[in-house]
Structures are given as C-alpha cells and as structure tokens.
Design a protein around this motif. Sequence first.
Motif, PDB file in Angstrom:
ATOM      1  N   VAL A  45      -3.903   3.466   1.242  1.00 32.93           N
ATOM      2  CA  VAL A  45      -4.118   2.026   1.070  1.00 32.93           C
ATOM      3  C   VAL A  45      -4.674   1.408   2.348  1.00 32.93           C
ATOM      4  O   VAL A  45      -5.543   0.538   2.313  1.00 32.93           O
ATOM      5  N   ASP A  46      -4.176   1.860   3.501  1.00 32.42           N
ATOM      6  CA  ASP A  46      -4.687   1.333   4.772  1.00 32.42           C
ATOM      7  C   ASP A  46      -6.172   1.637   4.934  1.00 32.42           C
ATOM      8  O   ASP A  46      -6.949   0.788   5.399  1.00 32.42           O
ATOM      9  N   GLU A  47      -6.590   2.847   4.559  1.00 32.06           N
ATOM     10  CA  GLU A  47      -8.003   3.214   4.681  1.00 32.06           C
ATOM     11  C   GLU A  47      -8.868   2.395   3.731  1.00 32.06           C
ATOM     12  O   GLU A  47      -9.969   1.945   4.096  1.00 32.06           O
ATOM     13  N   VAL A  48      -8.403   2.191   2.513  1.00 33.62           N
ATOM     14  CA  VAL A  48      -9.159   1.364   1.562  1.00 33.62           C
ATOM     15  C   VAL A  48      -9.266  -0.068   2.077  1.00 33.62           C
ATOM     16  O   VAL A  48     -10.313  -0.715   1.982  1.00 33.62           O
ATOM     17  N   SER A  49      -8.182  -0.594   2.640  1.00 35.07           N
ATOM     18  CA  SER A  49      -8.218  -1.947   3.190  1.00 35.07           C
ATOM     19  C   SER A  49      -9.195  -2.048   4.348  1.00 35.07           C
ATOM     20  O   SER A  49      -9.914  -3.045   4.490  1.00 35.07           O
ATOM     21  N   VAL A  73      -4.208  -5.207  -1.948  1.00 32.28           N
ATOM     22  CA  VAL A  73      -4.521  -3.904  -2.553  1.00 32.28           C
ATOM     23  C   VAL A  73      -3.306  -3.383  -3.322  1.00 32.28           C
ATOM     24  O   VAL A  73      -3.420  -2.896  -4.459  1.00 32.28           O
ATOM     25  N   HIS A  74      -2.119  -3.468  -2.693  1.00 36.66           N
ATOM     26  CA  HIS A  74      -0.902  -3.033  -3.391  1.00 36.66           C
ATOM     27  C   HIS A  74      -0.682  -3.843  -4.674  1.00 36.66           C
ATOM     28  O   HIS A  74      -0.309  -3.288  -5.719  1.00 36.66           O
ATOM     29  N   ALA A  75      -0.907  -5.170  -4.640  1.00 35.78           N
ATOM     30  CA  ALA A  75      -0.679  -6.013  -5.807  1.00 35.78           C
ATOM     31  C   ALA A  75      -1.645  -5.667  -6.936  1.00 35.78           C
ATOM     32  O   ALA A  75      -1.260  -5.603  -8.113  1.00 35.78           O
ATOM     33  N   ILE A  76      -2.942  -5.427  -6.597  1.00 32.78           N
ATOM     34  CA  ILE A  76      -3.924  -5.109  -7.636  1.00 32.78           C
ATOM     35  C   ILE A  76      -3.581  -3.766  -8.280  1.00 32.78           C
ATOM     36  O   ILE A  76      -3.698  -3.598  -9.501  1.00 32.78           O
ATOM     37  N   GLU A  77      -3.174  -2.763  -7.439  1.00 33.70           N
ATOM     38  CA  GLU A  77      -2.809  -1.475  -8.030  1.00 33.70           C
ATOM     39  C   GLU A  77      -1.578  -1.601  -8.923  1.00 33.70           C
ATOM     40  O   GLU A  77      -1.350  -0.762  -9.800  1.00 33.70           O
ATOM     41  N   ALA A  78      -0.765  -2.645  -8.752  1.00 38.47           N
ATOM     42  CA  ALA A  78       0.384  -2.907  -9.637  1.00 38.47           C
ATOM     43  C   ALA A  78       0.025  -3.888 -10.741  1.00 38.47           C
ATOM     44  O   ALA A  78       0.923  -4.424 -11.418  1.00 38.47           O
ATOM     45  N   ARG A 120      -7.075  -7.301   2.241  1.00 35.37           N
ATOM     46  CA  ARG A 120      -5.797  -7.135   2.916  1.00 35.37           C
ATOM     47  C   ARG A 120      -4.881  -6.168   2.162  1.00 35.37           C
ATOM     48  O   ARG A 120      -4.922  -6.083   0.919  1.00 35.37           O
ATOM     49  N   ILE A 121      -4.054  -5.456   2.928  1.00 45.42           N
ATOM     50  CA  ILE A 121      -3.185  -4.417   2.366  1.00 45.42           C
ATOM     51  C   ILE A 121      -2.268  -4.961   1.264  1.00 45.42           C
ATOM     52  O   ILE A 121      -2.133  -4.338   0.192  1.00 45.42           O
ATOM     53  N   PRO A 122      -1.602  -6.120   1.435  1.00 41.46           N
ATOM     54  CA  PRO A 122      -0.733  -6.615   0.346  1.00 41.46           C
ATOM     55  C   PRO A 122      -1.488  -6.868  -0.948  1.00 41.46           C
ATOM     56  O   PRO A 122      -0.951  -6.656  -2.052  1.00 41.46           O
ATOM     57  N   LEU A 159     -12.957  -2.755  -4.699  1.00 40.10           N
ATOM     58  CA  LEU A 159     -12.068  -1.601  -4.647  1.00 40.10           C
ATOM     59  C   LEU A 159     -12.591  -0.451  -5.496  1.00 40.10           C
ATOM     60  O   LEU A 159     -12.458   0.727  -5.122  1.00 40.10           O
ATOM     61  N   ALA A 160     -13.185  -0.760  -6.652  1.00 44.41           N
ATOM     62  CA  ALA A 160     -13.731   0.294  -7.517  1.00 44.41           C
ATOM     63  C   ALA A 160     -14.846   1.060  -6.800  1.00 44.41           C
ATOM     64  O   ALA A 160     -14.915   2.294  -6.868  1.00 44.41           O
TER      65      ALA A 160
END
Length: 298
Positions: free
Chosen positions: A49-53, A63-68, A59-61, A87-88
Amino acid sequence: MSIGNSNSPEDERPSTEDRFEERTIERSSDEPSIGAALKKARIAAGLTVDEVSSITRVRIPIVHAIEADDFTRCGGDVYARGHVRTLARAVHLDPVPLVEAYDAAHGGRPTPTPAAPMFDAERIRPERQRPNWTAAMVAAIVAVIGFVGFTAFGGGGEGKRPVAEGSASPQPPKQSAGKPAAKPLPQQSPAAPKPEPSDSAIAAAPKDIVTVVLTATDGESWISAKDHSGRLLYDGTLNMGESKTFTDKESIDLVLGDAGVVKLYVNGKEIKDEFESGQVERLTYTKDDPRPGEAQAG
C-alpha cells in the motif's frame, strides 16, 4: 378430469425472466468488488500500500478505504472516480470497467454543471481596461531625460550659437593655473664656467672646523676627499666650473688627479701653490691651515 384448481407442470416451472434474474445475481455475486479487485491486482503486482501511495500520490488511508470499498473518504464522486482510475493503472488493471461499476453502484456518472456557457460568455465579454498610469509616467520620464541629454550635448543646436560676423576672433587657450607658458630657451655657450666663490663667502668659513673648497677652473679633474677617520667623503670627477666643499672637525685628506686645473681654498683662504697641469697631489689640511708664512691670497 381433475376437479379443482390444480396447476399444470408447466405452471410450476420458473419463467424466463426469473431464470435470467437468477443467473445475473449468481454472476454478480461471483465477481469481486472494486476494492477487492484493486487489492488482488496490487498483491499480484507485488506492491505494498505504501508503494502504491508513493506511485499514485493518493494518501495511504484513502488507499486502504478504497480497497475496503469505502469511498466516503474520497471527498465526493468526482474524486472517487479519479482515485479508482489512478489506482487501477498503478496495479495494471483496465480502469474503465471499474469506473463503470462505481457509476452503476452510485447512481451513474455525475452530470456536468451547466456553468460552462456562463463562463464562456464572461470570457468573451470585453473587459474595460483601465489606463496604465505607471507606463505613462515611465514614458514621460524617458522623454524628458532624452530631451535634456539631447540639448546638453548640442544635438538640438540651441546650446551652441555660431559666432556672428565681425565679432572678436577666438582667443588662444589659457594656460592652466600654476603652469606658465613655455618660453624658448636662449642659446647658451657650451661649458660656461661657474662663478668662483666670492671672498666674503670664503671669509665666512667657521673657525672651529676645517673647510676645504675645490673649484675646477681650467678643465676637469678627478678628486678624492676623506675625513680624519678615513671615511670617504667624495670620489669622482670635478667638471670644469664645478665646486665641491668638504668639512671636518679635525682634518681633510685630498687627492687631486690634475692639480693644475683646480683652485683650492682652505678655511676661507686661497692656497697659491703652483701646481702643474696633469700633476697628482696628495694634500692634508687642518683647521689651523694655512699656517703663517705660506703664500695666500689677501
């Protein structure tokens, strides 16, 4: 015949529409959600997730929210659609199906606001320009400076007027203060002898020291003079008409290379010795010379 409201086997079969709806529900339940698809693709690409961000600047939070499948932290549909697309692409997925799935789940693609025509009308409307007083002042200052410089250096012809006919002729340039005009030097005869020391000057010699005056009257002579301690006072040529004076508290030692051309004064008195031309003389004089009985002037 049967009696009653009995249904036939065909009536008990599900209709075509029911079967299509069931197949659609089954297929849609098998497909992963937007967040799950992004997470699965990220893991397959070997990214954290850090690398994608870091790659997407999301922002990391978020990315986590979208994956959820939580899009509330995106700040609206426009930002959510943009984050999904970004992200895609970062995890090597085609963003179009994911964006379409987001639009289908959130009421369709947002309708653009009708503010563009109003903006175009405002942009086309000519804007009243205010007078640029700064540019005008700069232009005026430049014009004044140019006029003053043109006049000061004689460009306009007003600062310099031609001399009227019949006026006085221009005067020659004045000499600067402290530098008089050079005058032609008069012709002088070469090797003019200098005047001999006067009797009054010779008589004024002090009595408590020895004073010797040498004057070359008939030519030049090499001379040497030392004081009582042997210190050299002079060693050189005495040119015709030139005089040298030597003093000491006790004595003066002389060497005359050509004594015949030298006139000698000791303590204010002329020494009348008859020295021959070309004769070398070694002489010593003290403050008591010349002694009584010696030939002397006056």
